[in-house]
Design a protein around this motif. Structure first.
Motif, PDB file in Angstrom:
ATOM      1  N   ASN A 147     116.668 -29.591  -1.702  1.00 33.47           N
ATOM      2  CA  ASN A 147     117.573 -28.791  -0.445  1.00 33.47           C
ATOM      3  C   ASN A 147     116.576 -27.849   0.465  1.00 33.47           C
ATOM      4  O   ASN A 147     116.725 -26.318   0.462  1.00 33.47           O
ATOM      5  N   ALA A 155     121.488 -36.993   1.947  1.00 38.00           N
ATOM      6  CA  ALA A 155     120.789 -35.818   2.352  1.00 38.00           C
ATOM      7  C   ALA A 155     119.980 -35.677   0.659  1.00 38.00           C
ATOM      8  O   ALA A 155     118.233 -35.132   0.882  1.00 38.00           O
ATOM      9  N   ARG A 165     124.772 -31.038   6.183  1.00 37.23           N
ATOM     10  CA  ARG A 165     124.029 -31.496   5.830  1.00 37.23           C
ATOM     11  C   ARG A 165     123.505 -32.151   6.512  1.00 37.23           C
ATOM     12  O   ARG A 165     123.185 -33.897   7.303  1.00 37.23           O
TER      13      ARG A 165
END
Length: 443
Positions: A285, A278, A304
């Motif tokens: 993010n 990820a 994720r």
């Protein structure tokens, strides 16, 4: 590797999406039976309807909300989950109608819209994985020049959140792909779980006294000083009516239906990735979106998974296999995911107007009938703004925003239902061709 794919289906229940599988509450409201009387009847149980209901209930109005299927069955429960500043596209085109000051006000309202979502989540303590951070992705140098202009304009509007332009060599700070020549980081936009937001808002509306009914498709509307809204088993009598069906309005009101085109949009979700995988894909993010007409948008879920979406269809027909259609697009951005399984695939309709500005107003022929629709795929914040503006108008409060939106004329798509989609598809093909030619141009 397409094992365990959940195929999309059309039913009265939620689409078999990742969001439905990870919903953190299960709500059920009864179908409408008998007669209900209210100050306002709202048709549509998505963000527009729910937020109009909340705003009205907070102002002391009695409200009945009717949803044909399940709360957030449509785009509100299926969308990409990207909470991005702004409303509309190319707002300067409306200066001849609302003036330059009106255009500036629409831009400020586009910033306020995100704050409405932020405050609603905070006020009602809605658990929907809200995460701040977004990046516009430049496909060509001209996009990057536009980002510099956007940053300066946002600063002039008083935008208080961090804005940072990235050059090509900096892009791996935000995305593990070599596809882009730059970006604009915006820490005042972000992403969330859209279905959990809608379910939280439904619970909030119910707590405020809003009467919600599911599986209550409207079969007929009798207009007049008192609006009478019929379903198969019930009737609502109300002083005011709000139509908040967007792409699923169908033939309920032909005057409005001709101004919004339903277009299919699609998302796939991978299997859960490791923390290292990820971080390689999206190190901070963030939610991300490119600048093409046929755009890609993507982000990580709380567990994720990569959620990858895009590919608008104007034909009214979904791809036979959404995962097979979307996976190559994902691999163009992230070839390192070639051996990653796709666990979910789903699609739904978004509502698009000819000028790409949300349509918010009241019917000229029926001044007690209000509407909000045609968010052109950017409805997560615009719906919340629409709810506030509609409530202000119904309450008789001064609402410069409602008046600005209501002044903008919206073209009825020509040709009726049979020709509407092919004509728009032809127009979008032209814009995609321009995109392709622009990408071939080093400028």
């Amino acid at each position: 590797m397409n094992a365990r794919v959940h195929q999309p289906v059309h039913s009265s229940q939620h689409a078999p999406s990742y969001y439905a599988a990870s919903a953190n509450r299960q709500l059920a409201y009864p179908p409408l039976t008998g007669e209900q009387v209210a100050d306002v009847c709202i048709v549509g149980g998505g963000y527009s309807g729910l937020n109009t209901a909340i705003e009205l209930a907070e102002r002391g109005f009695s409200v009945v909300l009717l949803e044909a299927r399940k709360i957030a069955w449509g785009a509100s429960g299926r969308n990409g989950g990207q909470l991005i500043r702004g409303v509309g596209h190319g707002l300067e085109q409306f200066s001849g109608v609302i003036g330059s000051d009106g255009v500036q006000e629409l831009k400020r309202l586009g910033l306020e819209a995100v704050e409405i979502v932020r405050r609603r989540i905070e006020h009602f303590a809605i658990d929907c994985d809200l995460t701040w951070g977004y990046c516009d992705l430049a496909n060509k140098p001209r996009d990057l020049e536009g980002f510099l202009e956007d940053r300066e304009e946002l600063r002039e509007l008083g935008y208080r959140h961090e804005l940072r332009v990235l050059q090509a060599g900096d892009m791996h700070q935000v995305v593990g792909s070599d596809r882009y020549v730059g970006g604009l980081i915006d820490m005042g936009s972000g992403h969330l779980h859209p279905l959990n937001l809608a379910l939280g808002e439904a619970a909030a509306a119910h707590s405020l006294g809003v009467r919600l009914f599911e599986q209550s498709a409207v079969t007929r509307i009798d207009y007049g000083n008192e609006v009478r809204v019929h379903s198969a088993q019930g009737l609502v009598r109300a002083k005011h009516l709000v139509l908040a069906c967007n792409a699923y309005l169908n033939d309920l009101n032909p005057e409005l239906g001709g101004k919004v085109l339903p277009a299919g949009s699609y998302i796939i979700a991978t299997e859960p990735l490791s923390a290292a995988q990820a971080r390689t894909l999206i190190p901070q993010n963030m939610a991300l979106c490119d600048q093409r007409v046929a755009l890609d948008y993507y982000r990580l879920s709380a567990d994720r998974r990569l959620l990858f979406g895009g590919a608008c269809h104007y034909s009214g027909r979904d791809p036979a296999d959404i995962a097979a259609y979307m996976r190559p697009k994902m691999l163009e951005v992230f070839p390192q995911l070639a051996n990653i399984r796709i666990d979910y695939q789903w699609g739904g309709m978004i509502g698009i107007g000819a000028n790409r500005l949300p349509q918010i107003g009241r019917l000229h022929s029926q001044p007690n009938v209000f509407y909000a629709q045609a968010y052109a795929g950017h409805g997560l914040n615009a719906t919340h703004l629409a709810g506030r503006l509609l409530a202000e108008a119904i309450a008789g409060q001064e609402s410069r925003g409602f008046d600005l939106f209501a002044k903008v004329p919206h073209m009825t798509f020509p040709g009726g239902k049979l020709l509407r989609s092919p004509l728009l598809a032809l127009g979008m093909l032209w814009y995609r061709l321009k995109d392709a030619l622009g990408n071939a141009n080093p400028l």
